[in-house]
Structures are given as structure tokens and as C-alpha cells.
Write an enzyme that holds these catalytic residues in place. Sequence first.
Site, short mmCIF file in Angstrom:
data_model
loop_
_atom_site.label_atom_id
_atom_site.label_comp_id
_atom_site.label_asym_id
_atom_site.label_seq_id
_atom_site.Cartn_x
_atom_site.Cartn_y
_atom_site.Cartn_z
N THR A 100 -6.77 2.93 -1.57
CA THR A 100 -7.83 2.48 -2.49
C THR A 100 -8.25 3.61 -3.42
OG1 THR A 100 -8.63 0.95 -0.81
CG2 THR A 100 -10.17 1.52 -2.57
N HIS A 141 -5.73 4.05 -6.08
CA HIS A 141 -5.91 3.02 -7.14
C HIS A 141 -7.04 3.42 -8.08
CE1 HIS A 141 -3.13 -0.01 -5.65
NE2 HIS A 141 -3.63 0.12 -4.43
N HIS A 200 -14.17 7.00 1.26
CA HIS A 200 -14.87 6.32 2.37
C HIS A 200 -14.39 6.74 3.74
CE1 HIS A 200 -11.45 3.81 1.14
NE2 HIS A 200 -11.29 3.60 2.43
N GLY A 239 -1.99 -6.37 4.84
CA GLY A 239 -1.52 -5.95 3.51
C GLY A 239 -2.13 -6.81 2.42
N ILE A 240 -2.52 -6.16 1.33
CA ILE A 240 -3.17 -6.88 0.23
C ILE A 240 -2.16 -7.07 -0.90
CG2 ILE A 240 -5.08 -6.84 -1.42
CD1 ILE A 240 -6.59 -5.03 0.55
N ILE A 280 -6.84 -10.22 8.19
CA ILE A 280 -7.67 -9.15 8.75
C ILE A 280 -8.29 -8.34 7.62
CG2 ILE A 280 -7.70 -7.04 10.15
CD1 ILE A 280 -6.94 -9.36 11.88
P1 NAD Z 1 0.65 1.93 1.74
O1 NAD Z 1 0.75 1.37 0.35
O2 NAD Z 1 0.64 3.40 1.95
O3 NAD Z 1 1.84 1.34 2.62
C1 NAD Z 1 2.53 0.17 2.31
C2 NAD Z 1 3.98 0.39 2.70
O4 NAD Z 1 4.69 -0.81 2.51
C3 NAD Z 1 4.68 1.47 1.85
O5 NAD Z 1 5.18 2.53 2.68
C4 NAD Z 1 5.81 0.70 1.18
O6 NAD Z 1 6.98 1.46 1.02
C5 NAD Z 1 6.00 -0.46 2.16
N1 NAD Z 1 6.76 -1.60 1.62
C6 NAD Z 1 6.96 -1.95 0.32
N2 NAD Z 1 7.80 -3.00 0.26
C7 NAD Z 1 8.13 -3.32 1.53
C8 NAD Z 1 8.98 -4.31 2.11
N3 NAD Z 1 9.65 -5.20 1.36
N4 NAD Z 1 9.10 -4.33 3.45
C9 NAD Z 1 8.44 -3.44 4.22
N5 NAD Z 1 7.63 -2.49 3.73
C10 NAD Z 1 7.47 -2.43 2.40
O7 NAD Z 1 -0.64 1.26 2.36
P2 NAD Z 1 -1.57 1.54 3.65
O8 NAD Z 1 -2.66 2.44 3.27
O9 NAD Z 1 -0.75 1.87 4.86
O10 NAD Z 1 -2.16 0.08 3.77
C11 NAD Z 1 -1.32 -1.00 4.12
C12 NAD Z 1 -1.71 -2.26 3.38
O11 NAD Z 1 -2.98 -2.70 3.85
C13 NAD Z 1 -1.86 -2.13 1.87
O12 NAD Z 1 -1.41 -3.34 1.28
C14 NAD Z 1 -3.35 -1.98 1.68
O13 NAD Z 1 -3.78 -2.42 0.42
C15 NAD Z 1 -3.87 -2.89 2.76
N6 NAD Z 1 -5.21 -2.59 3.28
C16 NAD Z 1 -5.91 -3.66 3.71
C17 NAD Z 1 -7.16 -3.49 4.28
C18 NAD Z 1 -7.91 -4.67 4.78
O14 NAD Z 1 -9.05 -4.50 5.22
N7 NAD Z 1 -7.30 -5.86 4.76
C19 NAD Z 1 -7.69 -2.20 4.42
C20 NAD Z 1 -6.92 -1.10 4.00
C21 NAD Z 1 -5.67 -1.32 3.44
#
Ligand code: NAD
Length: 341
Positions: free
Chosen positions: A40, A43, A63, A263-264, A286
Site C-alpha cells: 500500500t 502504491h 501503518h 489478494g486485491i 478476507i
Molecule cells: P505483493 O504484491 O508483494 O505480492 C503479490 C505476489 O503475487 C507477487 O510476488 C507477484 O509476483 C505474485 N503474482 C503475480 N502474478 C501471479 C500469478 N499469476 N500467480 C501467482 N503469483 C502471482 O503483495 P503482498 O504485500 O504480499 O500482499 C498480497 C496481496 O494481498 C496483494 O494483492 C495485496 O494488495 C493484498 N492485501 C490485502 C489485504 C486485505 O486486507 N485484504 C491486506 C494487505 C494486502
Amino acid sequence: MRALVKNEAAPGLSLLDVPDPEVGINDVLIRVLKTGICGTDVHIHRWDAWAQATIPVPLVVGHEFVGEVVAVGENVNDFRPGELVSGEGHVVCGRCRNCMAGRRHLCANTSGVGVNRPGAFAEYISLPMTNVWHQRADVDLEVAAIFDPLGNAVHTALAHKTLGEDVLITGAGPIGLMATAVVRHAGARHIVVSDPNAFRLDLARTMGATVAVDPTATDLAAVAEDLGMDEGFDVGLEMSGNPAALRGMLGNMAHGGRIALLGIPSEEIAIDWNQVVFNMLTLKGIYGREMYETWYMMSVMLQSGLDVTPVLTHRFHYTEHEAAFDAAGGDRAAKVLLDWS
Ligand code: NAD
Ligand code: ZN
């Protein structure tokens, strides 16, 4: 105090002198020791479309943190100067139906620390006492700094039973990597982690993955067959936000499989709903962490041997924030820490 501020509606962050935060009667003033850089924050640093639509300017960002209590408001009885604490990044309203029923993680009116209200990339942060978590005395300070994303991993990983189960984790970012360690700790049988990033796949193996694969080069069905899994994955943790990852997961679940989605996605994703219906899949979204059951589970799993330290790949002083954000936005890092001491 010194703070990292999104000071104008443009890419970058500025290290500025800003007024110390105000401490209301229900607030805890915390001296920040260490912080983690979240996706975040990257971004917000890049000032992408989401950040432009979401972040008020100016704003102290960040945060993920650990710090030490320095002062408390007059209504606060449970926190004292000198105590080690972290903060829950979602400030809830306390008045909606879910809040009133004690389901605070389901609050419909959350405000995000470092997103909607002043954040933790600063020498001090002030938070409502209801958002402050006492850290155990034996906690690793660097791990304490990342309880917020560790909480995302724990909340997702514990959404479904994993003892003895075969688990697919798509996305080996910091959260997918920590979830790998959590489901290993929780007694999963096979843990398959997919990510196109080779550096992160290596870390996934260190964190306890049975197999870590690049899904663009290796077919998940073939991996499952090699492992002797006859019926597909029992549990899926979607931690990439990537459309192909979600579709690949849906196509490789066992009948009755259970998926938790963290994942978002940056856009709408079309899926084959026949796979959900005929395979009787459960999909659970989640967001954030359960207040405070997830925090309790984090604290006690660390005390019972959970090790997430391999996810900590880079450490910088806050004055080196540009280099830190370069590392965090690159493809050879997982969790990047900033030191504020
Ligand atoms: P990150 O972006 O560091 O990790 C995402 C990973 O997904 C990367 O390593 C990327 O290479 C991989 N990826 C891309 N395409 C793929 C595919 N086809 N198959 C498998 N993997 C693939 O993010 P993070 O900080 O580890 O967070 C994970 C996700 O959770 C992000 O989408 C983030 O936005 C989301 N998130 C959600 C919440 C929530 O409360 N729901 C909170 C924090 C983060
Ligand atoms: Zn609420």
C-alpha cells in the site's frame, strides 16, 4: 517530529518536520521504533490511480510499526509509558451493528492508519487505545514491526482448517510467504506456492513450502500429481490479486475445497462459476485482521515456534527512505524495514 509525508499530489514522499500528534483522552502516544513498508505504501509512493482517489494530501503515511508508549490520555488505564506496542491499522467506528456485536473486523466504517488518518512513518504516532496491542516481552522487535501484514497472513491462513490438508498459496509476496510459514506451523501436509518471481520462490522454500513453482512455466495439476495428490487442493489461499492465479486455483481445487481470498485485484475478474458450483467450493474474502483474536494467535504462535524472519530482506534508516522504497518496489525483496530509533 520527523515524518515521511505525502506532501503533494505527485509521486514520491517527503521527509519533513511536522507537528507532534495530538493525544486525545482515549489515545496512546507511541514513539515509533521500527516500521515495515507495505505494498500500500508503495502504491502511495508511486501515486497510482488508487492512491490518487484515496489519499488526502498532506498525510503522514505508513501503518506497520512497533514502538514504545510515551504518554496516555486521561481515560487510558491499560497502557503505561515504556511498554512495547504495535497498532491495528483499521480504526473502527464502534457504533455499527458489527462493532456493537463485537465483530469489529467486520466494521463497515473503518478508517485506515496512514491511508485515511495520520500514519506511523514518523517519530511518534497517536492511536485510540482500542487500536493498541501489547507486545510480549520476548517478541523479536523486527517481527513486532510487521504484525499488521503478519496478521493478514494469519487471518487468511486460519480462515479454514489446514491440519493434514494440501494447501495452494498463489502469490509469494511478504504475506503469501508468511502464510506459508503459518500453514506449515498449523500442520498442513503439502504446501504448494506459486509465483513468477524466482527470488520469492526461494524464500517460499525457506518458509516451509513443499514445492514452489512459477505458474507460467509449470502446470499446477502436474505438481499435484507429482505429490501424489489424487483430488486437488483442499485449501487455497489467494494472495496475489492476479486473475490467472485465481483461475488456476479454482481449476485445481478438490471437491468441497475451501478458498480464502486476500489478494486485491486491480480490475474485475471473470471466473468459471461452474467450477465453484459443481465442485461445491467455499470462497471467503478476507480483509484486515480479527480484532483481536488474530493478534492473540500471532503472539502465541511466535511463542510456540513460528518463524517468519526470512521474510525480512532489507533494513534501512528512515533517512534512506528513497533507497528503501526502491528496494520494496523491486523484484528482489520481500519485507523492507525502516529504523526510526
Ligand atoms: P505483493 O504484491 O508483494 O505480492 C503479490 C505476489 O503475487 C507477487 O510476488 C507477484 O509476483 C505474485 N503474482 C503475480 N502474478 C501471479 C500469478 N499469476 N500467480 C501467482 N503469483 C502471482 O503483495 P503482498 O504485500 O504480499 O500482499 C498480497 C496481496 O494481498 C496483494 O494483492 C495485496 O494488495 C493484498 N492485501 C490485502 C489485504 C486485505 O486486507 N485484504 C491486506 C494487505 C494486502
Ligand atoms: Zn463499526
